[in-house]
Design an enzyme around this catalytic site. Sequence first.
Site, PDB file in Angstrom:
ATOM      1  CB  SER A   1      -0.959  -0.044   1.194  1.00  0.00           C
ATOM      2  OG  SER A   1      -1.995   0.894   1.072  1.00  0.00           O
TER       3      SER A   1
ATOM      4  CG  ASP B   1      -6.908  -2.773  -3.692  1.00  0.00           C
ATOM      5  OD1 ASP B   1      -7.521  -2.174  -2.786  1.00  0.00           O
ATOM      6  OD2 ASP B   1      -5.681  -2.891  -3.727  1.00  0.00           O
TER       7      ASP B   1
ATOM      8  CG  HIS C   1      -5.581  -2.461   0.097  1.00  0.00           C
ATOM      9  ND1 HIS C   1      -5.054  -1.988  -1.086  1.00  0.00           N
ATOM     10  CD2 HIS C   1      -4.948  -1.762   1.077  1.00  0.00           C
ATOM     11  CE1 HIS C   1      -4.154  -1.049  -0.838  1.00  0.00           C
ATOM     12  NE2 HIS C   1      -4.067  -0.897   0.473  1.00  0.00           N
TER      13      HIS C   1
END
Length: 266
Positions: A96, A220, A248
């Site tokens: 991320s 996602d 995610h």
Amino acid sequence: MDIIQRNNIHVVGNQEALQTLVFSHGFGIDQTSFSKIIPAFEKDYQVVLFDNVGGGKADMKAFSPKRYESISGYATDVADIIQALDIKNVTFIGHSVSGIIGMLTSIHYPGMIERLILLGSSPRYLNDSRDGYTGGFDNYALTSLFEAMEGNYHAWASGFSKLAMRNEDRPELAAAFASSLQAIRPDVAILVARAIFYLDHRKDLAKVTIPTLVIQTANDIAVPEQVSEYLEANIPDCRRVKVQTEGHFPHISAPQEVIAAIQSFL
């Protein structure tokens, strides 16, 4: 402050290995999120794990709103860690926002990182109508998100965790993420979330000079497929791979697919 304590650093794996893998977690979780990934690499690589300041077991006394009002503060932390441990031949695996943190570290401190893996990362989460960029969120969505965080942080964490984790047939995954989110001080979580969701590092992509792998999952909520395509098109030496899991957090929901992607790149 001692950097080992500040970032709750752990060095595992093969201490004699010539190459080091540095794993960096995303927002709302900590280094334990890589627990299903690490065993696959401990024999052949030295592995460095740490917690970003403000989360996990990092030292909260190190948290400074001024330092972490943008993710550049976290990029400086990564450089501090690599220098303090005196590690070489580094491949940085960032989940991320930590993917972009690693990217900035590679740009600001040339030679410190040799290869970069972006796991569900985005250079900008907000759509940009001026150039047709799709980041996944419009202004209304982000305004609503922060209103929900500020109104009832724990309730927001519970709802958001289900959307981000997906894999509805395994509710324990979302429950674990919610618990991790709720362990963060709300004021810290909101400040860091603002730094993340309003960042824009699209102009930095062309500055990346190291081989880069982008790993994209299906559905996602934070990073639609157009974002990974954008990364692949704008980072000079980049390739992209899709893993067949939703949400995610592919390293949690489908670790074997992520392991295979990393191993192929290495």
